[in-house]
Design an enzyme around this catalytic site. Structure first.
Site, PDB file in Angstrom:
ATOM      1  N   GLU A 153      -4.929  -8.783   0.518  1.00 51.23           N
ATOM      2  CA  GLU A 153      -5.723  -8.506   1.332  1.00 51.23           C
ATOM      3  C   GLU A 153      -7.300  -8.502   1.171  1.00 51.23           C
ATOM      4  OE1 GLU A 153      -4.405  -5.663   4.198  1.00 51.23           O
ATOM      5  OE2 GLU A 153      -2.446  -6.052   3.739  1.00 51.23           O
ATOM      6  N   GLU A 182       0.823  -1.096   0.014  1.00 49.95           N
ATOM      7  CA  GLU A 182      -0.128  -0.002  -0.009  1.00 49.95           C
ATOM      8  C   GLU A 182       0.903   1.283  -0.055  1.00 49.95           C
ATOM      9  OE1 GLU A 182      -3.079  -0.234   2.956  1.00 49.95           O
ATOM     10  OE2 GLU A 182      -4.012  -1.913   2.108  1.00 49.95           O
TER      11      GLU A 182
HETATM   12  C1  GBH Z   1      -4.519  -2.771   5.245  1.00 52.42           C
HETATM   13  O1  GBH Z   1      -4.868  -1.399   4.933  1.00 52.42           O
HETATM   14  C2  GBH Z   1      -3.249  -2.878   5.706  1.00 52.42           C
HETATM   15  O2  GBH Z   1      -2.273  -3.217   4.767  1.00 52.42           O
HETATM   16  C3  GBH Z   1      -3.152  -3.572   7.075  1.00 52.42           C
HETATM   17  O3  GBH Z   1      -1.851  -3.478   7.683  1.00 52.42           O
HETATM   18  C4  GBH Z   1      -4.462  -3.348   7.873  1.00 52.42           C
HETATM   19  O4  GBH Z   1      -4.113  -4.014   9.074  1.00 52.42           O
HETATM   20  C5  GBH Z   1      -5.510  -3.622   7.276  1.00 52.42           C
HETATM   21  O5  GBH Z   1      -5.670  -2.943   5.909  1.00 52.42           O
HETATM   22  C6  GBH Z   1      -6.751  -3.226   8.077  1.00 52.42           C
HETATM   23  O6  GBH Z   1      -6.685  -1.814   8.116  1.00 52.42           O
HETATM   24  O7  GBH Z   1      -8.331   6.221   9.342  1.00 52.42           O
HETATM   25  O8  GBH Z   1     -10.223   7.097   8.026  1.00 52.42           O
HETATM   26  O9  GBH Z   1      -8.082   7.998   7.273  1.00 52.42           O
HETATM   27  C7  GBH Z   1      -6.245  -1.193   4.374  1.00 52.42           C
HETATM   28  C8  GBH Z   1      -6.334   0.255   3.864  1.00 52.42           C
HETATM   29  C9  GBH Z   1      -6.619   2.561   3.853  1.00 52.42           C
HETATM   30  C10 GBH Z   1      -7.534   1.144   5.715  1.00 52.42           C
HETATM   31  C11 GBH Z   1      -6.690   3.914   5.032  1.00 52.42           C
HETATM   32  C12 GBH Z   1      -7.535   2.304   6.561  1.00 52.42           C
HETATM   33  C13 GBH Z   1      -7.465   4.528   7.071  1.00 52.42           C
HETATM   34  C14 GBH Z   1      -8.857   5.410   7.194  1.00 52.42           C
HETATM   35  N1  GBH Z   1      -6.434   1.403   4.719  1.00 52.42           N
HETATM   36  N2  GBH Z   1      -7.742   3.551   5.972  1.00 52.42           N
HETATM   37  S1  GBH Z   1      -8.699   6.720   7.651  1.00 52.42           S
END
Ligand code: GBH
Length: 515
Positions: free
Chosen positions: A421, A232
């Site tokens: 994922e 990511e």
């Molecule tokens: C993944 O990201 C990661 O690769 C992994 O490490 C993580 O544990 C898993 O997902 C679950 O979250 O706080 O409103 O700004 C997933 C994509 C994009 C999810 C950004 C969280 C933050 C939103 N991520 N998002 S906010």
């Protein structure tokens, strides 16, 4: 009672089928006939109590699988984790600090004031954790290698003891017939690179990443046949350096942020070249990206086309440049004076040929319609009533699992995609009997998998799926408050216990079907 329709099954079920009479009797008596996870295995490896779930009999009732809901026979079912989120042991065997160790100690960064000093203690329990995988029946495991274990300072002197942990893990996986997929960077940048070079703001960090990638490839590709470069890119850039809500917690000006983005993309490309130069021939490589996902709001041909165009534009700083070797005109126009500075050679490196694309698919980012404007599309506002899972960002859009790989395959003529994922947080409160009946997670997974099956049945080249996550873990800024695991982890005792979704996933794998 309907009899199972055997011809619906591509792979006949060879397990014993309870007789009708026995089924009726068992239902009447409320006897538990569940095809459950191997109780003894789980109890043995995790000190866990048996599942003890009550559910209708599933053996012999495979007709509940829709007739065409099977996946290709070679489909690879897996689970995913990342180093910092599970390992703990942050000062052991010479590991250097990472930007997440530092960030988690800054006041106000982590929801429950947690850090990952212990996390799931996977560093010491990896053998048990491999048995948890085995109990699910997974064929593959996606994990990440902690750069600061291998190079405590990020560059310079390697730390063979740090690499040894992964040597042992790989041997354990292979002995258990689980195929390792390694990620080289899941956000745990060595703190020293941040301090000495300014981290991703410096081009030298991209070079250091390539050196680390080459070092690891030389030593591990006898066993690791698939490598994800960076997990990511978009999140580590945007949240870590734009919004400042992930490590290293920076809020850079737009041009500096563009440069960070460019260096991260460059690091991916340099690593691809370094792995090809130092790893075994035939090692397969690709990024694991949370592509900005665009769903056609209604499926008119115009809206489908518009959603493809939007996918290309919204991913301009990552996948589009990696797969096309150019920043798109739309991307550069949008960035204006804040566009990254780069050379033609950079673009060649960034677009070094990859073997597969990893897609992390959780939610949708846009519902798209065709529009009569310069871009050719418009993104619709989300109604406030749009549903989400326990994490408020995790909107429920199972069809993202169809459109994301379909758009990517079409736009970039891809031959191989892995869903690197997919999963969800859930409240997961144990019931009175101590079990976690996470029917919401099962609902989520089932529907996403049905859409994934729809994609594979139409020939979208998805070769495998990694469920996030094997077990509850350190969920970054959400600390331990958000649980994504198939196994519940008690963070006091570190005991792992299967949730009902573990049973769901095991059955999915056994049937090779979304059901
Ligand atoms: C993944 O990201 C990661 O690769 C992994 O490490 C993580 O544990 C898993 O997902 C679950 O979250 O706080 O409103 O700004 C997933 C994509 C994009 C999810 C950004 C969280 C933050 C939103 N991520 N998002 S906010």
């Amino acid at each position: 009672m309907r009899r199972p329709v055997r011809r619906w099954l591509r792979k006949p079920d060879t397990t014993a089928k309870p007789s009708l009479r026995r089924k009726v009797r068992s239902l009447r008596n409320g006897v538990k006939l569940l095809n459950r996870l191997s109780r003894r295995d789980l109890a043995k490896v995790a000190g866990s109590v048996a599942l003890g779930l009550s559910a209708p009999p599933t053996r012999g009732a495979d007709a509940t699988a829709a007739p065409n809901a099977t996946f290709p026979s070679s489909f690879l079912w897996g689970v995913a984790t990342s180093a910092y989120q599970i390992e703990g042991a942050v000062t052991e065997d010479g590991r250097g600090p990472s930007i997440w160790d530092r960030y988690a100690r800054m006041p106000g960064t982590i929801a429950d004031h947690g850090n990952a000093d212990v996390a799931c203690d996977h560093y010491h329990r990896y053998k048990d954790d491999v048995q948890l995988m085995k109990a699910l029946g997974v064929k593959a495991y996606r994990f990440s290698i902690a750069w600061p274990r291998v190079f405590p300072e990020g560059s310079g002197l390697p730390n063979p003891k740090g690499l040894d942990f992964y040597n042992h893990l790989l041997d354990e996986l292979i002995a258990n017939d689980i195929e390792p997929f390694a990620t080289l960077y899941h956000w745990d940048l060595p703190q020293s690179l941040q301090d000495r070079l300014g981290g991703w703001a410096s081009r030298d960090t991209a070079q250091a990443f390539a050196d680390y990638a080459g070092y690891v490839a030389e030593r591990l590709t006898d066993r690791v046949k698939h490598i994800f470069t960076i997990n990511e890119c978009s999140r580590l850039v945007h949240l870590g350096h734009g919004l400042g809500i992930d490590a290293p917690g920076l809020r850079l000006a737009p041009q500096e942020l563009s440069q960070v983005r460019h260096h991260v993309a460059l690091a991916h490309g340099l690593a691809v070249q370094a792995i090809r130069a130092n790893g075994r021939p035939g090692t397969k490589l690709g990024p694991a990206e949370n592509m900005v996902t665009c769903i056609p709001a209604t499926t008119t041909p115009e809206n489908i086309r518009a959603a493809e165009i939007a996918t290309r534009e919204f991913n301009g700083g990552y996948l589009t440049v990696m797969l096309e070797g150019e920043y798109s005109a739309g991307f550069l126009a949008q960035a204006g004076k804040d566009a990254p500075r780069y050379t033609a050679e950079d673009l060649k490196i960034i677009s070094s040929e990859i073997d597969f694309l990893g897609l992390n698919v959780y939610k949708t980012d846009h519902y798209i319609i065709a529009a009569d404007n310069v871009r050719g599309f418009a993104s619709l506002p989300f109604p406030p009533s749009f549903p989400h899972m326990e994490s408020s960002w995790l909107n429920i859009a199972p069809e993202a699992m169809y459109w994301a790989p379909r758009h990517a395959a079409k736009l970039w003529s891809l031959k191989s995609i892995y869903i690197s994922e997919n999963g969800t947080s859930a409240t997961d409160a144990p019931a009175a009997d101590g079990q976690v009946y996470d029917t919401d997670r099962i609902m989520y997974l089932r529907n996403y998998l049905l859409h994934l099956q729809r994609a594979t049945s139409e020939g979208v080249p998805v070769a495998g799926y990694f469920l996030w996550s094997l077990m509850d873990n350190f969920e970054w800024a959400d600390g331990y408050e958000k649980r994504f695991g198939l196994y519940r982890v008690d963070f006091e005792t570190l005991v792992r216990r299967p949730k009902l979704s573990a049973e769901f996933y095991r059955e999915t794998i056994r049937r090779n079907a979304a059901a």
